[in-house]
Design a protein around this motif. Structure first.
Motif, PDB file in Angstrom:
ATOM      1  N   VAL A  60       0.861  -1.188   0.000  1.00 41.23           N
ATOM      2  CA  VAL A  60       0.000   0.000   0.000  1.00 41.23           C
ATOM      3  C   VAL A  60       0.897   1.238   0.000  1.00 41.23           C
ATOM      4  O   VAL A  60       1.688   1.438   0.930  1.00 41.23           O
ATOM      5  CB  VAL A  60      -0.939   0.019   1.220  1.00 41.23           C
ATOM      6  CG1 VAL A  60      -1.815   1.276   1.200  1.00 41.23           C
ATOM      7  CG2 VAL A  60      -1.809  -1.240   1.244  1.00 41.23           C
ATOM      8  N   VAL A  61       0.783   2.040  -1.035  1.00 38.23           N
ATOM      9  CA  VAL A  61       1.603   3.244  -1.185  1.00 38.23           C
ATOM     10  C   VAL A  61       0.741   4.471  -0.901  1.00 38.23           C
ATOM     11  O   VAL A  61      -0.310   4.654  -1.520  1.00 38.23           O
ATOM     12  CB  VAL A  61       2.190   3.355  -2.609  1.00 38.23           C
ATOM     13  CG1 VAL A  61       3.033   4.614  -2.745  1.00 38.23           C
ATOM     14  CG2 VAL A  61       2.995   2.114  -2.950  1.00 38.23           C
ATOM     15  N   ARG A  69       7.743   9.154  -7.586  1.00 36.93           N
ATOM     16  CA  ARG A  69       8.749   8.332  -8.268  1.00 36.93           C
ATOM     17  C   ARG A  69       8.099   7.288  -9.165  1.00 36.93           C
ATOM     18  O   ARG A  69       8.670   6.874 -10.177  1.00 36.93           O
ATOM     19  CB  ARG A  69       9.652   7.646  -7.243  1.00 36.93           C
ATOM     20  CG  ARG A  69      10.556   8.602  -6.483  1.00 36.93           C
ATOM     21  CD  ARG A  69      11.733   7.875  -5.849  1.00 36.93           C
ATOM     22  NE  ARG A  69      11.319   6.836  -4.922  1.00 36.93           N
ATOM     23  CZ  ARG A  69      11.097   7.043  -3.629  1.00 36.93           C
ATOM     24  NH1 ARG A  69      11.221   8.262  -3.102  1.00 36.93           N
ATOM     25  NH2 ARG A  69      10.742   6.041  -2.843  1.00 36.93           N
ATOM     26  N   LEU A  70       6.887   6.868  -8.807  1.00 35.78           N
ATOM     27  CA  LEU A  70       6.175   5.871  -9.611  1.00 35.78           C
ATOM     28  C   LEU A  70       5.499   6.501 -10.832  1.00 35.78           C
ATOM     29  O   LEU A  70       5.229   5.802 -11.817  1.00 35.78           O
ATOM     30  CB  LEU A  70       5.122   5.157  -8.765  1.00 35.78           C
ATOM     31  CG  LEU A  70       5.614   4.287  -7.609  1.00 35.78           C
ATOM     32  CD1 LEU A  70       4.436   3.759  -6.813  1.00 35.78           C
ATOM     33  CD2 LEU A  70       6.474   3.132  -8.128  1.00 35.78           C
ATOM     34  N   ALA A  71       5.208   7.797 -10.759  1.00 36.29           N
ATOM     35  CA  ALA A  71       4.446   8.458 -11.820  1.00 36.29           C
ATOM     36  C   ALA A  71       5.075   8.291 -13.207  1.00 36.29           C
ATOM     37  O   ALA A  71       4.356   8.015 -14.181  1.00 36.29           O
ATOM     38  CB  ALA A  71       4.247   9.935 -11.491  1.00 36.29           C
ATOM     39  N   PRO A  72       6.414   8.442 -13.368  1.00 34.63           N
ATOM     40  CA  PRO A  72       6.980   8.233 -14.708  1.00 34.63           C
ATOM     41  C   PRO A  72       6.816   6.802 -15.208  1.00 34.63           C
ATOM     42  O   PRO A  72       6.625   6.586 -16.417  1.00 34.63           O
ATOM     43  CB  PRO A  72       8.464   8.580 -14.508  1.00 34.63           C
ATOM     44  CG  PRO A  72       8.492   9.473 -13.315  1.00 34.63           C
ATOM     45  CD  PRO A  72       7.410   8.955 -12.421  1.00 34.63           C
ATOM     46  N   LEU A  73       6.877   5.830 -14.308  1.00 32.26           N
ATOM     47  CA  LEU A  73       6.652   4.439 -14.713  1.00 32.26           C
ATOM     48  C   LEU A  73       5.210   4.263 -15.180  1.00 32.26           C
ATOM     49  O   LEU A  73       4.943   3.603 -16.195  1.00 32.26           O
ATOM     50  CB  LEU A  73       6.943   3.483 -13.554  1.00 32.26           C
ATOM     51  CG  LEU A  73       8.388   3.351 -13.097  1.00 32.26           C
ATOM     52  CD1 LEU A  73       8.489   2.405 -11.904  1.00 32.26           C
ATOM     53  CD2 LEU A  73       9.272   2.846 -14.232  1.00 32.26           C
ATOM     54  N   HIS A 111      -2.307  12.951 -13.698  1.00 28.85           N
ATOM     55  CA  HIS A 111      -2.425  13.344 -12.295  1.00 28.85           C
ATOM     56  C   HIS A 111      -1.980  12.233 -11.348  1.00 28.85           C
ATOM     57  O   HIS A 111      -2.272  12.287 -10.144  1.00 28.85           O
ATOM     58  CB  HIS A 111      -3.881  13.733 -11.980  1.00 28.85           C
ATOM     59  CG  HIS A 111      -4.365  14.939 -12.724  1.00 28.85           C
ATOM     60  ND1 HIS A 111      -4.778  14.881 -14.037  1.00 28.85           N
ATOM     61  CD2 HIS A 111      -4.482  16.241 -12.344  1.00 28.85           C
ATOM     62  CE1 HIS A 111      -5.149  16.092 -14.436  1.00 28.85           C
ATOM     63  NE2 HIS A 111      -4.975  16.931 -13.438  1.00 28.85           N
ATOM     64  N   PHE A 112      -1.250  11.263 -11.865  1.00 26.79           N
ATOM     65  CA  PHE A 112      -0.935  10.090 -11.058  1.00 26.79           C
ATOM     66  C   PHE A 112      -0.131  10.445  -9.811  1.00 26.79           C
ATOM     67  O   PHE A 112      -0.302   9.840  -8.750  1.00 26.79           O
ATOM     68  CB  PHE A 112      -0.174   9.051 -11.882  1.00 26.79           C
ATOM     69  CG  PHE A 112       0.101   7.790 -11.109  1.00 26.79           C
ATOM     70  CD1 PHE A 112      -0.871   6.817 -10.989  1.00 26.79           C
ATOM     71  CD2 PHE A 112       1.318   7.596 -10.475  1.00 26.79           C
ATOM     72  CE1 PHE A 112      -0.643   5.666 -10.266  1.00 26.79           C
ATOM     73  CE2 PHE A 112       1.568   6.438  -9.741  1.00 26.79           C
ATOM     74  CZ  PHE A 112       0.582   5.469  -9.638  1.00 26.79           C
ATOM     75  N   ALA A 113       0.769  11.416  -9.901  1.00 28.96           N
ATOM     76  CA  ALA A 113       1.610  11.778  -8.755  1.00 28.96           C
ATOM     77  C   ALA A 113       0.780  12.245  -7.563  1.00 28.96           C
ATOM     78  O   ALA A 113       1.264  12.221  -6.425  1.00 28.96           O
ATOM     79  CB  ALA A 113       2.611  12.859  -9.154  1.00 28.96           C
ATOM     80  N   GLN A 199      11.383  -3.048  -8.283  1.00 27.65           N
ATOM     81  CA  GLN A 199      12.601  -2.427  -7.775  1.00 27.65           C
ATOM     82  C   GLN A 199      12.270  -1.131  -7.036  1.00 27.65           C
ATOM     83  O   GLN A 199      12.817  -0.854  -5.954  1.00 27.65           O
ATOM     84  CB  GLN A 199      13.570  -2.148  -8.915  1.00 27.65           C
ATOM     85  CG  GLN A 199      14.896  -1.552  -8.464  1.00 27.65           C
ATOM     86  CD  GLN A 199      15.854  -1.320  -9.618  1.00 27.65           C
ATOM     87  OE1 GLN A 199      15.443  -1.251 -10.775  1.00 27.65           O
ATOM     88  NE2 GLN A 199      17.132  -1.209  -9.321  1.00 27.65           N
ATOM     89  N   ALA A 200      11.383  -0.323  -7.597  1.00 26.35           N
ATOM     90  CA  ALA A 200      11.023   0.951  -6.981  1.00 26.35           C
ATOM     91  C   ALA A 200      10.349   0.758  -5.628  1.00 26.35           C
ATOM     92  O   ALA A 200      10.462   1.621  -4.744  1.00 26.35           O
ATOM     93  CB  ALA A 200      10.106   1.740  -7.913  1.00 26.35           C
ATOM     94  N   LEU A 201       9.645  -0.367  -5.459  1.00 23.48           N
ATOM     95  CA  LEU A 201       8.891  -0.607  -4.227  1.00 23.48           C
ATOM     96  C   LEU A 201       9.539  -1.643  -3.321  1.00 23.48           C
ATOM     97  O   LEU A 201       8.988  -1.979  -2.267  1.00 23.48           O
ATOM     98  CB  LEU A 201       7.462  -1.043  -4.579  1.00 23.48           C
ATOM     99  CG  LEU A 201       6.608   0.036  -5.260  1.00 23.48           C
ATOM    100  CD1 LEU A 201       5.309  -0.556  -5.787  1.00 23.48           C
ATOM    101  CD2 LEU A 201       6.324   1.182  -4.294  1.00 23.48           C
TER     102      LEU A 201
END
Length: 239
Positions: A60-61, A69-73, A111-113, A199-201
């Motif tokens: 859960v983020v 950091r996840l938004a570009p992915l 608007h994901f960020a 990797q990011a999480l």
């Protein structure tokens, strides 16, 4: 005992929840309380899993820094998806409805960020190697032809078996979100870059991820959903 299934007033409230559970992609940036997110995961945990092994985990983020950091992915995955599906509706789908869906997807991408919460269900089946006697017994039960066919679809069989341990819980989570007045939608686009997401999480390499579910308070309104009528999809006692 009376049966009032034909009486709308006698239908369980769950039916109203299901019939108005749209995929809600436009979210307010307002935070979702941790206790509500825990309720969603609790609902997911109540779902069944193969052999009742319960080998699921839920990431859960809610940290805005992690979300940024996840938004570009997310953008790369959504852009790849839209590039393959195109801007026009597939055959048989209403063009206006498809356009609204694409617009909502693009809004969520852009608007994901600011997404208040993201839930990622994970699962990993244990490694199991049947002994020789077990393999012989299985082949005898299936027969020679079916055993060969099973060998050809083993990868698909394994993926479906694992997914069947996760997606009932995901549906519980989506229903719980709707019942709590939260917007949510299931996506699997992250799988295009799954290694980078993990990797990011910090998700262990051996774990499989099965969805990325943005959650928040809705900007739009719920339901009713638009679906094909039962009369078109129901086959009684055979196809």
């Amino acid at each position: 005992m009376s049966h009032d299934a034909g009486n709308p007033a006698a239908q369980p409230l769950l039916f109203d929840t299901m019939s108005t559970m749209r995929a809600m992609r436009r979210l307010k940036p307002d935070p979702v309380p941790d206790e509500l997110l825990e309720k969603l995961v609790q609902a997911a945990v109540w779902g069944p899993s193969g052999g009742n092994m319960q080998r699921y985990e839920y990431v859960v983020v809610t940290d805005p820094g992690v979300m940024a950091r996840l938004a570009p992915l997310w953008k790369r995955c959504v852009d790849a998806y839209l590039a393959t599906t195109g801007k026009h509706a597939p055959e048989g789908m209403d063009e206006a409805a498809y356009g609204r869906m694409v617009a909502a997807i693009e809004y969520q991408r852009d608007h994901f960020a600011r997404t208040p919460a993201l839930i990622i269900p994970c699962y990993r089946m244990p490694e199991q190697t049947p002994d020789e006697e077990g393999l012989k017994a299985s082949a005898a039960a299936l027969g020679e032809t079916a055993t060969r066919q099973l060998a050809r679809i083993q990868e698909r069989f394994g993926a479906l078996a694992e997914g069947s341990c996760v997606y009932p819980g995901v549906q519980n989570l989506l229903l719980a979100a709707r019942g709590l007045g939260l917007a949510a939608n299931i996506t699997v686009w992250h799988l295009m870059l799954e290694a980078e997401w993990k990797q990011a999480l910090g998700i262990p390499e051996e774990m499989h991820t099965f969805a990325a579910i943005p959650v928040g308070w809705p900007l739009g309104r719920f339901g009713p959903v638009r679906r094909r009528p039962v009369s078109e999809v129901l086959h009684r006692n055979g196809w």
